[in-house]
Design a protein around this motif. Structure first.
Motif, PDB file in Angstrom:
ATOM      1  N   GLN A  73       0.851  -1.172   0.000  1.00 22.79           N
ATOM      2  CA  GLN A  73       0.000   0.000   0.000  1.00 22.79           C
ATOM      3  C   GLN A  73       0.895   1.232   0.000  1.00 22.79           C
ATOM      4  O   GLN A  73       2.074   1.168   0.308  1.00 22.79           O
ATOM      5  CB  GLN A  73      -0.893  -0.001   1.251  1.00 22.79           C
ATOM      6  CG  GLN A  73      -1.788  -1.223   1.357  1.00 22.79           C
ATOM      7  CD  GLN A  73      -2.765  -1.331   0.208  1.00 22.79           C
ATOM      8  OE1 GLN A  73      -3.407  -0.352  -0.153  1.00 22.79           O
ATOM      9  NE2 GLN A  73      -2.874  -2.508  -0.384  1.00 22.79           N
ATOM     10  N   ALA A  74       0.326   2.363  -0.356  1.00 21.56           N
ATOM     11  CA  ALA A  74       1.104   3.593  -0.351  1.00 21.56           C
ATOM     12  C   ALA A  74       1.648   3.853   1.044  1.00 21.56           C
ATOM     13  O   ALA A  74       1.003   3.567   2.057  1.00 21.56           O
ATOM     14  CB  ALA A  74       0.229   4.764  -0.794  1.00 21.56           C
ATOM     15  N   ALA A  75       2.854   4.373   1.108  1.00 21.82           N
ATOM     16  CA  ALA A  75       3.454   4.683   2.401  1.00 21.82           C
ATOM     17  C   ALA A  75       2.594   5.696   3.138  1.00 21.82           C
ATOM     18  O   ALA A  75       1.915   6.528   2.527  1.00 21.82           O
ATOM     19  CB  ALA A  75       4.862   5.238   2.183  1.00 21.82           C
ATOM     20  N   THR A  76       2.621   5.623   4.480  1.00 18.42           N
ATOM     21  CA  THR A  76       1.793   6.513   5.283  1.00 18.42           C
ATOM     22  C   THR A  76       2.127   7.965   4.987  1.00 18.42           C
ATOM     23  O   THR A  76       1.250   8.793   4.767  1.00 18.42           O
ATOM     24  CB  THR A  76       2.002   6.216   6.781  1.00 18.42           C
ATOM     25  OG1 THR A  76       1.713   4.834   7.018  1.00 18.42           O
ATOM     26  CG2 THR A  76       1.093   7.076   7.629  1.00 18.42           C
ATOM     27  N   THR A  77       3.377   8.299   4.983  1.00 14.84           N
ATOM     28  CA  THR A  77       3.808   9.657   4.691  1.00 14.84           C
ATOM     29  C   THR A  77       5.040   9.598   3.798  1.00 14.84           C
ATOM     30  O   THR A  77       5.761   8.608   3.775  1.00 14.84           O
ATOM     31  CB  THR A  77       4.148  10.444   5.967  1.00 14.84           C
ATOM     32  OG1 THR A  77       5.178   9.750   6.689  1.00 14.84           O
ATOM     33  CG2 THR A  77       2.932  10.600   6.863  1.00 14.84           C
ATOM     34  N   ALA A  78       5.274  10.661   3.076  1.00 15.27           N
ATOM     35  CA  ALA A  78       6.451  10.750   2.220  1.00 15.27           C
ATOM     36  C   ALA A  78       6.974  12.179   2.253  1.00 15.27           C
ATOM     37  O   ALA A  78       6.205  13.130   2.098  1.00 15.27           O
ATOM     38  CB  ALA A  78       6.116  10.342   0.791  1.00 15.27           C
ATOM     39  N   VAL A  79       8.261  12.323   2.488  1.00 11.60           N
ATOM     40  CA  VAL A  79       8.902  13.627   2.451  1.00 11.60           C
ATOM     41  C   VAL A  79      10.033  13.561   1.437  1.00 11.60           C
ATOM     42  O   VAL A  79      10.437  12.483   0.999  1.00 11.60           O
ATOM     43  CB  VAL A  79       9.434  14.057   3.837  1.00 11.60           C
ATOM     44  CG1 VAL A  79       8.304  14.173   4.842  1.00 11.60           C
ATOM     45  CG2 VAL A  79      10.487  13.075   4.343  1.00 11.60           C
TER      46      VAL A  79
END
Length: 332
Positions: free
Chosen positions: A34-40
């Motif tokens: 699944q898509a990562a929880t957050t991305a920076v």
């Protein structure tokens, strides 16, 4: 970069050769991540500014030692990641010409005692070294050899007087060596380089001197042939040789991450199509996974699931790492 847990293979007591790429064929493939929880994103206007941005994020209080490498040519730069981790400082990249203002500014902020230049004058020019000298209170130290193999050997000899493990990768391309360097940085192990079918003399010499308990060979047989494994066994018959590989550079990086860390809640993600941004991240000793520019390869997506990824830090601007890839959009 999160609470990554470094582990070691349990079979290190018996000299053997293990090919994780082959073993993977018998493993049930997990569902896509699944898509990562957050991305920076840590990035700058170019590769030099991106390395400076990584340095600012990772070393907000400065650093006693800084490693400087070519941002234009990869061969001498590959061994720099474990060196920087051993010294506790960042890797900054420079072009062949004048020292970029963004690198100068970051060095002034870091206020290092020593700048360690990895590579000869064809990689980092003497004029650049002269510009670096006033920015380090203790001066500049150059670590170099006659070629990429000797340079990596010189780094190992200088910074790793002893090592229970050595990481080995091809010196003829950069992707596998980037993943190998991140593991070496995490484990306190030097990265040595090899030709495709022959172990170079400089690499042989360092391996003989270190006599490690384990050699982690990163890359499949098309990149580093079984002949090299045979040469390793003949050189060090009591050493465990473990090959980590996958079907491509993305799967190989994932195999390295699985072998080195139990879980990876917060990995770094960088382009597998260029070396400078990934190299700056590899020096942090954090899990490093690779991606295509416009989408996340299936091997990396599976690693996200396997390693319980929760958030991702992307290295580089959108020109090298798109928002789609950083957001875990799968490749077709």
């Amino acid at each position: 970069m999160g609470a990554a847990v470094v582990r070691r293979a349990a079979a290190a007591a018996v000299a053997c050769t293990v090919t994780l790429g082959a073993l993977a064929a018998s493993v049930v493939v997990p569902p896509p991540a699944q898509a990562a929880t957050t991305a920076v994103r840590w990035w700058g206007a170019d590769r030099y500014a991106t390395a400076a941005a990584v340095s600012r994020e990772a070393f907000p209080k400065g650093a006693h030692d800084v490693v400087v490498v070519s941002g234009a040519r990869f061969p001498d730069a590959l061994a720099a990641a474990p060196l920087a981790a051993q010294l506790g400082g960042p890797v900054l990249t420079v072009p062949p010409g004048p020292l970029p203002a963004v690198v100068r500014t970051e060095l002034e902020r870091l206020s290092p005692a020593v700048v360690h230049v990895v590579g000869g004058s064809s990689a980092v020019g003497d004029d650049v070294v002269r510009q670096l000298a006033p920015l380090a209170s203790g001066g500049v130290q150059r670590v170099q050899g006659a070629d990429r193999y000797e340079t990596a050997a010189a780094v190992a000899t200088t910074a790793f007087p002893s090592a229970s493990e050595v990481v080995l990768a091809s010196g003829q391309d950069f992707p596998d060596a980037l993943a190998a360097g991140s593991a070496g940085a995490a484990l306190g192990s030097p990265l040595l380089l090899t030709e495709r079918g022959t172990l170079p003399a400089a690499t042989r010499e360092v391996l003989t001197a270190l006599a490690p308990a384990r050699i982690t060979l990163v890359g499949g047989p098309a990149v580093v042939t079984p002949d090299v494994q045979q040469q390793l066994r003949a050189l060090l018959p009591g050493t465990v040789v473990v090959r980590l590989s996958g079907d491509d550079r993305y799967a190989t990086a994932a195999a390295v991450a699985r072998d080195t860390w139990e879980t990876v809640p917060s990995p770094l993600l960088a382009s597998g199509e260029g070396f400078p941004d990934a190299l700056a991240g590899a020096a942090l000793g954090a899990p490093l996974l690779l991606t295509r520019r416009d989408c996340l390869p299936s091997a990396t997506a599976r690693a996200f699931t396997d390693l319980s990824v929760q958030d991702v830090t992307g290295l580089g601007g959108a020109a090298v790492l798109s928002d789609a890839a950083l957001g875990s959009t799968p490749c077709p």
